[in-house]
Design an enzyme around this catalytic site. Structure first.
Site, short mmCIF file in Angstrom:
data_model
loop_
_atom_site.label_atom_id
_atom_site.label_comp_id
_atom_site.label_asym_id
_atom_site.label_seq_id
_atom_site.Cartn_x
_atom_site.Cartn_y
_atom_site.Cartn_z
N ARG A 82 0.56 -1.65 -0.02
CA ARG A 82 -0.13 -0.14 0.29
C ARG A 82 0.96 1.34 -0.22
NH1 ARG A 82 -3.89 -0.66 4.65
NH2 ARG A 82 -4.64 -1.71 3.37
N ARG A 151 -3.01 6.34 9.64
CA ARG A 151 -2.57 5.89 7.84
C ARG A 151 -2.23 6.97 7.74
NH1 ARG A 151 -4.88 0.62 7.52
NH2 ARG A 151 -4.14 -0.81 9.76
N LYS A 223 -4.60 0.57 14.68
CA LYS A 223 -4.93 1.31 13.43
C LYS A 223 -5.37 2.72 14.16
CE LYS A 223 -8.11 -0.68 11.07
NZ LYS A 223 -8.48 -1.78 10.39
N LYS A 225 -7.01 6.72 12.05
CA LYS A 225 -6.95 7.05 10.57
C LYS A 225 -7.89 9.24 10.74
CE LYS A 225 -8.72 2.26 8.72
NZ LYS A 225 -9.85 1.75 8.35
N CYS A 444 -14.98 -3.95 -1.23
CA CYS A 444 -13.72 -4.18 -0.76
C CYS A 444 -13.17 -5.10 -2.15
CB CYS A 444 -13.22 -4.80 0.58
SG CYS A 444 -13.83 -6.25 1.14
N CYS A 450 -7.81 -11.52 0.00
CA CYS A 450 -7.46 -11.19 1.64
C CYS A 450 -7.55 -12.24 2.27
CB CYS A 450 -9.02 -10.39 1.49
SG CYS A 450 -9.01 -9.48 3.60
N CYS A 489 -15.93 -9.02 4.56
CA CYS A 489 -16.28 -9.78 5.94
C CYS A 489 -16.57 -8.38 7.10
CB CYS A 489 -14.72 -9.89 6.56
SG CYS A 489 -13.74 -8.69 7.20
N CYS A 493 -13.60 -1.91 5.35
CA CYS A 493 -12.93 -1.49 4.78
C CYS A 493 -13.51 -0.73 3.39
CB CYS A 493 -12.45 -1.94 3.42
SG CYS A 493 -10.83 -2.97 4.60
#
Length: 579
Positions: A82, A151, A223, A225, A444, A450, A489, A493
């Site tokens: 990424r 991020r 994480k 954001k 996603c 994934c 899932c 995302c």
């Protein structure tokens, strides 16, 4: 008021990931040794976890799992990379580098993410270092694109708001840089930087930490954001962010931001202690206060986030556990000053505005619809080739949107004609060519790469849209924007909890179906049907769509209608998402 990490984490002793981070010597671990191991195409689990901080995940192609098991071969390991692009901006030269790397080291396609970043899939372990080096040579980076840190900072990419956009993009860059990890490990491992020996001792807390003055040796619990929205566009889904800044403009001048905190989309199936949540607005800050507020907010999560149970470690749970009032008091205490009362603002939509739009500087901007953000060539639709040829002549820039689309920005009148001709030559239509439902879709990656995916998303959503579009056409709703989102899932995302219609993968071919989020991104959806397949999805949605077409009031969006009509109850807070 000084804090340090000697305080026992909420919920019990630190998890194995916390021990890993502390013992990693600021994200080094044994990555160098593992990368040099030619016996396997994969990495040990602990090094794979560290690799995330460097911008990569180990994956395997699940389409080949069964066959490789039969042949007694290890999984077909490959890596996703990424690339950090604050605010989604890339130069034509950088686009060409990413295009080339996709062919040279990846699967031949590029993925534009919902966080305005590039993703490369299919990179083999032996090519990781070369790929990252070439990315950095293009003045891009993968550092902190993943991992327990702040991020890629998002912002509204639309140049038709030219004066304000240039400023919010500036803040996206500054925030990304300010909150980036300071460890030299990234340059040592990937760019052959000078190895700095351990003359800097790891501290038990973070006060005076010479390597990571913001994060300390164990970084964040999860994480983090950050996004910046420019009303009336909520394209970055500001309330899904851990920390959001809402631009306040007076007399065409950016004067500051409303601050919102505590959003997040992920959850775990069957665990009601996990849930999506919306950020809450807590006040207003002037421009000179932005970095201070961001840093102090991050340090509060650093000190109070759950370091025992990772699925409860996001900032939203820290705030919900202690209370919003506690957080504001703690923030004011660390700042040494108080936020001002929030200013008025209004959002009108979360989607992109497609087609050619003339900016205030007499340059043109074209927003292209990119299905699921996947840039590749298909028969009669040579998207990757078209964008490569455009990058060769374009003198403006490319801007990745939060909706997986692309803005070809700052186009001169002369180049506009040439770019339009290239798009026509390679079969690329402007966004208005597609149905409003398709234009409003997000998904996603999911299968096959994934490892968390329970069902398809990117590969299946276009098929489902093709089957729903005739229903909308017959109901007279082809041009009615309805936000629809699909993930493989519940990690969120593609921000499914903010879709007016959303599907979250439960098992192969089966999804939980949600409805009722707001069109402007300030209300979560609610589960309407559980574990259903395609036939039931279509049978369920058709009468609702027809009733919406017949009974909606003027200006009423689909998410509002399904609540008024009693299909689902409104979710007033993430804590009652499962109620």
């Amino acid at each position: 008021m000084a804090k340090n990490l000697k305080v026992e984490p909420i919920g019990g002793p630190p998890s194995d990931v916390e021990h890993l981070k502390r013992e990693s010597h600021y994200l080094r671990g044994s990555l160098t040794e593992s990368l040099a191991n030619r016996v396997t195409g994969g990495l040990p689990d602990l090094d794979n976890r560290l690799l995330k901080f460097h911008g990569s995940y180990m994956q395997d192609d699940r389409d080949y799992r069964t066959e490789r098991e039969k042949q007694k071969l290890e999984p077909y390991y490959q890596f996703m990379l990424r690339v950090v692009t604050p605010g989604g901006l890339a130069t034509p030269a950088q686009w060409l580098v990413m295009d080339e790397l996709a062919d040279k080291y990846g699967t031949g396609s590029l993925k534009l993410t919902t966080r305005q970043a590039f993703q490369l899939h299919g990179v083999l372990k032996w090519n990781l270092k070369k790929t990252i080096a070439e990315i950095n040579e293009a003045m891009l980076s993968t550092l902190a694109a993943c991992g327990d840190v702040s991020r890629n900072v998002m912002c509204n990419p639309n140049p038709y708001q030219s004066e304000v956009h240039s400023e919010v993009f500036h803040w996206a860059q500054r925030l990304t840089k300010h909150l980036a990890p300071k460890t030299p490990a990234y340059h040592e491992i990937w760019l052959d930087g000078e190895k700095i020996l351990d003359s800097l001792e790891q501290s038990d807390g973070i006060e005076g930490d010479a390597v990571e003055p913001i994060y300390g040796p164990v970084y964040l619990p999860r994480k983090f954001k950050i996004g910046i929205a420019v009303p009336p566009s909520n394209d970055v889904d500001i309330f899904s962010q851990d920390l959001g800044f809402i631009a306040i403009v007076e007399n065409n001048k950016l004067i500051g931001f409303n601050v919102c905190v505590g959003g997040g989309m992920g959850m775990t199936h069957g665990d009601t202690a996990t849930y999506p949540q919306l950020a809450k607005v807590i006040g207003f800050v002037t421009l000179d206060q932005v970095l201070d507020v961001a840093e102090k907010t991050v340090t509060i999560q650093r000190d109070y986030g759950n370091r025992s149970v990772r699925k409860n470690a996001r900032f939203k749970y820290t705030i919900d556990r202690h209370g919003l009032e506690w957080f504001v008091d703690e923030l004011h205490d660390r700042l040494g000053w108080q936020l001002q009362p929030a200013r008025e603002y209004r959002f009108e939509h979360t989607g992109d505005r497609y087609g050619w739009i003339k900016g205030k500087d007499n340059k043109w901007n074209l927003t292209l619809f990119i299905q699921s953000g996947r840039v590749k060539d298909l028969e009669g639709y040579k998207l990757k080739t078209a964008l490569r040829e455009i990058a060769k002549i374009h003198t403006g820039d490319f801007r990745l949107t939060a909706n997986q689309n692309l803005v070809i920005a700052n186009v001169t009148a002369q180049k506009k004609t040439k770019i339009a001709a290239l798009l026509k030559e390679y079969g690329i239509e402007e966004g208005s060519y597609y149905s409003a439902l398709r234009r409003s879709s997000l998904s996603c990656v999911a299968l096959p790469t994934c490892g968390l995916a329970m069902a398809e998303a990117e590969r299946y959503l276009p098929t489902l849209l093709t089957k729903l579009e005739p229903i909308l056409e017959e109901a007279g709703l082809r041009d009615e924007e309805i936000n629809i989102r699909m993930t493989g899932c519940p990690n969120g995302c593609a921000r499914p909890a903010l879709g007016e219609i959303a599907f979250i993968g439960k098992s192969p071919g089966k999804y939980n179906m949600y409805m009722g989020a707001s069109f402007t991104g300030d209300r979560l959806s609610k589960m309407y049907r559980e574990n259903i397949g395609e036939d039931e999805i279509i049978d369920t949605l058709k009468p609702i769509i027809n009733r919406y077409a017949a009974e909606r009031v003027s200006g009423e969006h689909f998410g509002d209608f399904v609540i008024r009509a009693g299909y689902v109850k409104p979710v007033t807070d993430g804590t009652n998402f499962h109620a």
